[in-house]
Write a protein that holds these residues in place. Sequence first.
Motif, PDB file in Angstrom:
ATOM      1  N   ASN A 537       0.928  -1.139   0.123  1.00  0.00           N
ATOM      2  CA  ASN A 537       0.020   0.085  -0.120  1.00  0.00           C
ATOM      3  C   ASN A 537       0.749   1.078   0.113  1.00  0.00           C
ATOM      4  OD1 ASN A 537      -2.558  -1.304  -0.018  1.00  0.00           O
ATOM      5  ND2 ASN A 537      -2.503  -1.617   2.206  1.00  0.00           N
ATOM      6  N   ASP A 538       1.786   1.295   0.774  1.00  0.00           N
ATOM      7  CA  ASP A 538       2.931   2.287   0.852  1.00  0.00           C
ATOM      8  C   ASP A 538       3.658   2.688  -0.582  1.00  0.00           C
ATOM      9  OD1 ASP A 538       2.500   2.419   3.566  1.00  0.00           O
ATOM     10  OD2 ASP A 538       4.188   1.739   4.133  1.00  0.00           O
ATOM     11  N   ALA A 539       3.694   1.454  -1.197  1.00  0.00           N
ATOM     12  CA  ALA A 539       4.221   1.574  -2.393  1.00  0.00           C
ATOM     13  C   ALA A 539       3.392   2.164  -3.690  1.00  0.00           C
ATOM     14  CB  ALA A 539       4.961   0.192  -3.007  1.00  0.00           C
ATOM     15  N   GLY A 540       2.161   2.187  -3.342  1.00  0.00           N
ATOM     16  CA  GLY A 540       1.022   2.586  -4.322  1.00  0.00           C
ATOM     17  C   GLY A 540       0.511   1.340  -5.236  1.00  0.00           C
ATOM     18  N   LEU A 541       0.881   0.124  -4.766  1.00  0.00           N
ATOM     19  CA  LEU A 541       0.186  -0.944  -5.492  1.00  0.00           C
ATOM     20  C   LEU A 541      -1.569  -0.750  -5.506  1.00  0.00           C
ATOM     21  CD1 LEU A 541       3.207  -1.735  -5.272  1.00  0.00           C
ATOM     22  CD2 LEU A 541       2.229  -4.108  -5.465  1.00  0.00           C
ATOM     23  N   ASN A 542      -2.200  -0.995  -6.716  1.00  0.00           N
ATOM     24  CA  ASN A 542      -3.552  -1.141  -6.662  1.00  0.00           C
ATOM     25  C   ASN A 542      -3.981  -2.356  -5.940  1.00  0.00           C
ATOM     26  OD1 ASN A 542      -3.987  -3.315  -8.711  1.00  0.00           O
ATOM     27  ND2 ASN A 542      -3.074  -1.780 -10.023  1.00  0.00           N
ATOM     28  N   ASP A 543      -5.063  -2.226  -5.610  1.00  0.00           N
ATOM     29  CA  ASP A 543      -5.605  -3.421  -4.623  1.00  0.00           C
ATOM     30  C   ASP A 543      -5.686  -4.446  -5.528  1.00  0.00           C
ATOM     31  OD1 ASP A 543      -5.889  -1.792  -2.349  1.00  0.00           O
ATOM     32  OD2 ASP A 543      -8.078  -1.480  -2.648  1.00  0.00           O
ATOM     33  N   LEU A 546      -2.105  -6.141  -5.664  1.00  0.00           N
ATOM     34  CA  LEU A 546      -1.485  -6.632  -4.229  1.00  0.00           C
ATOM     35  C   LEU A 546      -2.452  -7.728  -3.756  1.00  0.00           C
ATOM     36  CD1 LEU A 546       0.275  -5.932  -2.151  1.00  0.00           C
ATOM     37  CD2 LEU A 546      -1.469  -4.390  -1.153  1.00  0.00           C
ATOM     38  N   ASP A 547      -3.498  -7.867  -4.162  1.00  0.00           N
ATOM     39  CA  ASP A 547      -4.370  -8.988  -4.029  1.00  0.00           C
ATOM     40  C   ASP A 547      -4.236 -10.249  -4.474  1.00  0.00           C
ATOM     41  OD1 ASP A 547      -5.784  -7.673  -1.916  1.00  0.00           O
ATOM     42  OD2 ASP A 547      -7.670  -7.349  -2.914  1.00  0.00           O
ATOM     43  N   GLN A 548      -3.863  -9.904  -5.847  1.00  0.00           N
ATOM     44  CA  GLN A 548      -3.362 -11.266  -6.695  1.00  0.00           C
ATOM     45  C   GLN A 548      -1.883 -11.972  -6.158  1.00  0.00           C
ATOM     46  OE1 GLN A 548      -3.084 -10.001 -10.824  1.00  0.00           O
ATOM     47  NE2 GLN A 548      -5.376  -9.858 -11.030  1.00  0.00           N
ATOM     48  N   ILE A 549      -1.034 -10.951  -5.714  1.00  0.00           N
ATOM     49  CA  ILE A 549       0.137 -11.443  -5.082  1.00  0.00           C
ATOM     50  C   ILE A 549      -0.176 -12.192  -3.952  1.00  0.00           C
ATOM     51  CG2 ILE A 549       2.445 -10.669  -4.241  1.00  0.00           C
ATOM     52  CD1 ILE A 549       2.397  -8.251  -6.163  1.00  0.00           C
ATOM     53  N   ARG A 572       6.774  -6.459 -12.112  1.00  0.00           N
ATOM     54  CA  ARG A 572       7.188  -5.022 -12.096  1.00  0.00           C
ATOM     55  C   ARG A 572       6.671  -4.359 -10.878  1.00  0.00           C
ATOM     56  NH1 ARG A 572       4.717  -3.572 -16.373  1.00  0.00           N
ATOM     57  NH2 ARG A 572       2.792  -2.363 -15.273  1.00  0.00           N
ATOM     58  N   GLU A 573       5.527  -4.576 -10.442  1.00  0.00           N
ATOM     59  CA  GLU A 573       4.797  -3.972  -9.469  1.00  0.00           C
ATOM     60  C   GLU A 573       5.473  -4.342  -7.910  1.00  0.00           C
ATOM     61  OE1 GLU A 573       2.331  -1.372  -9.478  1.00  0.00           O
ATOM     62  OE2 GLU A 573       3.000  -1.533 -11.356  1.00  0.00           O
ATOM     63  N   LEU A 574       5.812  -5.604  -7.972  1.00  0.00           N
ATOM     64  CA  LEU A 574       6.535  -6.189  -6.648  1.00  0.00           C
ATOM     65  C   LEU A 574       7.614  -5.427  -6.211  1.00  0.00           C
ATOM     66  CD1 LEU A 574       6.993  -8.688  -4.446  1.00  0.00           C
ATOM     67  CD2 LEU A 574       7.942  -9.917  -6.164  1.00  0.00           C
ATOM     68  N   HIS A 575       8.142  -5.258  -7.386  1.00  0.00           N
ATOM     69  CA  HIS A 575       9.670  -4.371  -7.399  1.00  0.00           C
ATOM     70  C   HIS A 575       9.515  -2.898  -6.958  1.00  0.00           C
ATOM     71  CE1 HIS A 575      11.124  -8.331  -8.760  1.00  0.00           C
ATOM     72  NE2 HIS A 575      12.334  -8.084  -8.065  1.00  0.00           N
ATOM     73  N   GLN A 576       8.255  -2.532  -6.862  1.00  0.00           N
ATOM     74  CA  GLN A 576       8.031  -1.095  -6.539  1.00  0.00           C
ATOM     75  C   GLN A 576       8.076  -0.960  -5.071  1.00  0.00           C
ATOM     76  OE1 GLN A 576       7.878   1.331  -8.907  1.00  0.00           O
ATOM     77  NE2 GLN A 576       8.319  -0.331 -10.139  1.00  0.00           N
ATOM     78  N   ILE A 577       7.842  -2.273  -4.383  1.00  0.00           N
ATOM     79  CA  ILE A 577       7.876  -2.333  -2.818  1.00  0.00           C
ATOM     80  C   ILE A 577       9.453  -1.950  -1.999  1.00  0.00           C
ATOM     81  CG2 ILE A 577       7.435  -3.480  -0.834  1.00  0.00           C
ATOM     82  CD1 ILE A 577       5.108  -5.147  -2.527  1.00  0.00           C
TER      83      ILE A 577
END
Length: 602
Positions: A537-543, A546-549, A572-577
């Motif tokens: 959530n802090d990294a701005g991933l959409n729900d 994030l829920d799929q991961i 790609r989104e995972l590595h935004q964290i």
Amino acid sequence: MASPFADPRTGQLYFRRAVPEALRAAFDGKAVVKVTLGTKDPAAAKIGFARENAAFETKLADARRRMAEGTLVPTPAALVRRWCEAPPTGGGLTGPQRLAMTFMELDAAAGSRQSSDVDDIYPPAIMGPASNTDWDLVLGDRTRFERLVAESYGGDVEQAGTNWIRLRWHHAERAWRRCLDGPAARLRAFDPSGERFSDDDVAKALLDVVDEKRCGDEEANRARLSRHRPRATNSRLRPNLRLKALFREWKEGNEPRPQTAGEYEAAVDDFIDFAGDPTISMIDADMLYDYRDEAAKLPASMPRADRALTFTARVAKHGDANPKCAPPTLKKRVGALQALLTYAFQQRWTSINTGSGIRIVGYTKKRRNRRSFEDHELATLCASPIFVDAAAWNTTSRIGDATVFWIFLLSITTGARLEEVGQVALADVRRDGDIVYLDIDEYADEQDADDKSVKTEDSIRLVPVHEKLVELGFLDYVDALAALGQTQLFPDLKENSVGKRTKEASQKVNRIIDRHVSGDRRLVFHSLRHAFKAKGNDAGLNDRTLDQICGHAPVSTGSRYGSEPRIRTIHRELHQIDFTCIDWDRIADGVRKVRWNTLLSK
């Protein structure tokens, strides 16, 4: 602690305690000792209860001593009690049915004769079973027994013993004594210990029980028969149903998870060891409270070998140990019995729900709140020896430190549940170009591969492996396992009796958290999942992503198979964290010299 039992009909107070099965020979075979306290006043009853309880404990201690010495031998009365209470074998009769058969055999021997003195005594004579009935066949065939009850007593088993009552209480002993010969011989043949007693000894002990159940008091017999409504052939009531059979019915009707079924069956076995094997109609709230009080003596933990002991043996060995089991654990044991009895009540197999309302002091339905790891706590965890000192890894324990190392890192960087990670097969570690991911699913590719399970259908998903783990040698670890012929990502995690792999691993990882991070009971391995969600959530991933991961939302078939942008998008989104709170260089230094082939072959 046990307390006086109040008869729900009269309010009379009684002393009542269950007798361990192994010691019942000292109590004339009784499963429960029940003594009237002669009062309805709770204050006065406490004095009598204390007296009876002291006497009971003294007799119990003496029985244990005699059992240890090998001098605790059965008595004729114990033999009769076993006949009346022991569970059935195969398709044979239950204890209460065997007692009913005894009355039927006495009726057949007594015949439907009228009294020589009084013709209007109660109950009136009936035809009863034929005198040439093969009782050994009846004993071994429950269907034959029920058919005989229907034919001879109109389905009303309470009428069994009617002819015997007329003969026993209105004629001289020489007229009825011979009727006991057949049942007495059958009792002696029923139990090998009966060979030490004569037919006369057994007949006298049997007469005590028979007289108790079928007295000569006309008013008592009128009350017994008038309040009993013959069971209709389609009646749902099953008063002779035993707990083990009820458990099987419940399991078939509910299809519970293997772990839940195992916990329920263990609770049933413990209760039977404590209270004998009573039918559900014999189990009352007092018996359940007594079991609760005994179970509360068990400690929070005990050696693995002692867990296989019987319930009474575990209590005897560890009853003085501390700390005691927590209220939720006690509730789980007692709650299993409550759930089974409630199921029987809901199915109309019993007319009352005796499992309702059993209180567990300190238990609340409110779940203990877990909290997330803070960044400094993640940093502390990842600076502990398991992460930075691979040279000191233990390779001889049941759960190796290498397994713990990768389980921690996978959960920290993906938010995966412990059991999901623990059951991953090597075939589930896949590559899509430069992307490594886990296919968390519930199927197996190979015919002989182990079964897997996930919490919900939404938990089936593709989970990218973080590049930091690849840099630490995750693929080298996987390749080393494959070279050794392994099929699981963590081969030292073995399935237990309910199909779970990570019970011991859960204990080990939580001990590491307690030892190196915090003793806060809200901070557990599952807290890593909460931390991952917070960081996402802090990294701005959409729900949705994030829920799929994490496994909180379904993935479409297209996104699971052959749709490259989806897994690449998730990667790609995972590595935004942001995981910079972890000192990855120090961890890399700790595992740089690890030779996975050598380490894993030990």
